[in-house]
Design a protein around this motif. Sequence first.
Motif, PDB file in Angstrom:
ATOM      1  N   THR A 217      11.996  15.092 143.984  1.00 17.98           N
ATOM      2  CA  THR A 217      12.969  15.844 144.788  1.00 17.98           C
ATOM      3  C   THR A 217      13.901  14.852 145.470  1.00 17.98           C
ATOM      4  OG1 THR A 217      11.283  17.523 145.189  1.00 17.98           O
ATOM      5  CG2 THR A 217      13.243  17.603 146.568  1.00 17.98           C
TER       6      THR A 217
ATOM      7  N   SER B  19      17.368  18.162 148.631  1.00 19.13           N
ATOM      8  CA  SER B  19      16.796  19.505 148.770  1.00 19.13           C
ATOM      9  C   SER B  19      17.783  20.476 149.435  1.00 19.13           C
ATOM     10  CB  SER B  19      15.487  19.363 149.535  1.00 19.13           C
ATOM     11  OG  SER B  19      14.867  20.587 149.712  1.00 19.13           O
TER      12      SER B  19
ATOM     13  N   GLN C 255       9.076  21.816 141.808  1.00 18.62           N
ATOM     14  CA  GLN C 255      10.029  22.421 142.741  1.00 18.62           C
ATOM     15  C   GLN C 255      10.168  23.922 142.462  1.00 18.62           C
ATOM     16  OE1 GLN C 255      11.095  19.630 140.883  1.00 18.62           O
ATOM     17  NE2 GLN C 255      11.159  18.099 142.510  1.00 18.62           N
TER      18      GLN C 255
END
Length: 345
Positions: free
Chosen positions: A32, A35, A94
């Motif tokens: 990630t 975000s 995710q």
Amino acid sequence: MSENTRTEISSLGEFGLIEHLTKNFETHNASTVLSVGDDAAVIDHFGKQTVITTDLLIEGIHFDLMYTPLKHLGYKSVMVNLSDIYAMNATPTQITVSVAFSNRFSVEALDEFYEGIYVACEKHGVDLIGGDTSSSQKGFIISVTAIGEVAPDKFVKRSTAQKGDLICVSGDVGGAFLGLTLMEREKRIYLENPQIQPDLEGEDYIVGRLLKPEARKDIIEFFAANDIVPTSMMDVSDGVSSEILHLCRQSNLGCNIYEEKLPIHDAARKAAFKFGLDPTVCALSGGEDYELIFTLKQEDYDKITLNEEIAVIGYMTDIEEGCKFQTKGGNTHPITAQGWNAFVK
Ligand SMILES: Nc1ncnc2c1ncn2[C@@H]1O[C@H](COP(=O)(O)OP(=O)(O)O)[C@@H](O)[C@H]1O
Ligand SMILES: Cc1ncc(C[n+]2csc(CCOP(=O)(O)OP(=O)(O)O)c2C)c(N)n1
Ligand SMILES: [Mg+2]
């Protein structure tokens, strides 16, 4: 927070609400890169392949808020998507979550829904990296997208089963449908006579199967630890018979399935008899079990016998043999897809 507090969404506005719902969540995956908070999220799977899946959940079609707590709904919305990632033999990393709701929802209600989302994320090591928020004239609409990673070309498709492969199912099947049957029955009784309290005594198992399904991370981990690569795989959302037909059609094969091998939990079997239903029919056509159905080379049989969470229910045959179901009495029937279909009422 007091039970009776009701904060109108309008007091926060769209951007205030997004900030409120997402501010405490930290990301944990190295993949990630960026975000919540920009025009798009950025992920980097460092040479692995990316797996992506999405599912809608619509009030009245996929869930009924009369008997579905919002926290459970948030949890389940994530689980049904993670289940599709595991079904590719991949690891989820995710999710994005998009929601639309009417002004009947308060900030507290959405907080509850997001609590469930965050519990699911924590449990599976997944980061919430974005989504969308809108209003709807009627009904709660949820769209979750899950992203995962897999070593190059190690994903498992539906179309690659081979003749002679064993057909396996994780956990047990039919329970969620019986949970749904129970909840719908109690709802009907309540609507006819609101003084009668729902009778869910002793039915925790089937209710749990409906309201808080578990995506089978453990099975994927078991494969990795034992050097098992299924020859084909998918998850059981619509019912075992419907999913078996997908595997057979896409792999150009037939199959033999045995009634006596279907994994049905005692609590589900008891509930079926109580409702006058055939547990086998519930297992084959029920849906929402979120178990994995997969095929294995016969030589892998020894590796799975010790895992009590895996049942061998049959094997793949030539396409000319058709898709067959053998009952406990020894009769053979063709398998028909009587599973869940959003367009058939
Ligand atoms: N409206 C759509 N547009 C494009 N692809 C879709 C659409 N709906 C479903 N699909 C694709 O069709 C395939 C089967 O979908 P579905 O039956 O919903 O699978 P699952 O049970 O795994 O969610 C998937 O590859 C899915 O991405
Ligand atoms: C109010 C209500 N009606 C019906 C069901 C049953 N049900 C909802 S979704 C579903 C199966 C999976 O849904 P689908 O949209 O086909 O998911 P996908 O196959 O795309 O993962 C079932 C059996 C339910 N849980 N609640
Ligand atoms: Mg789908």
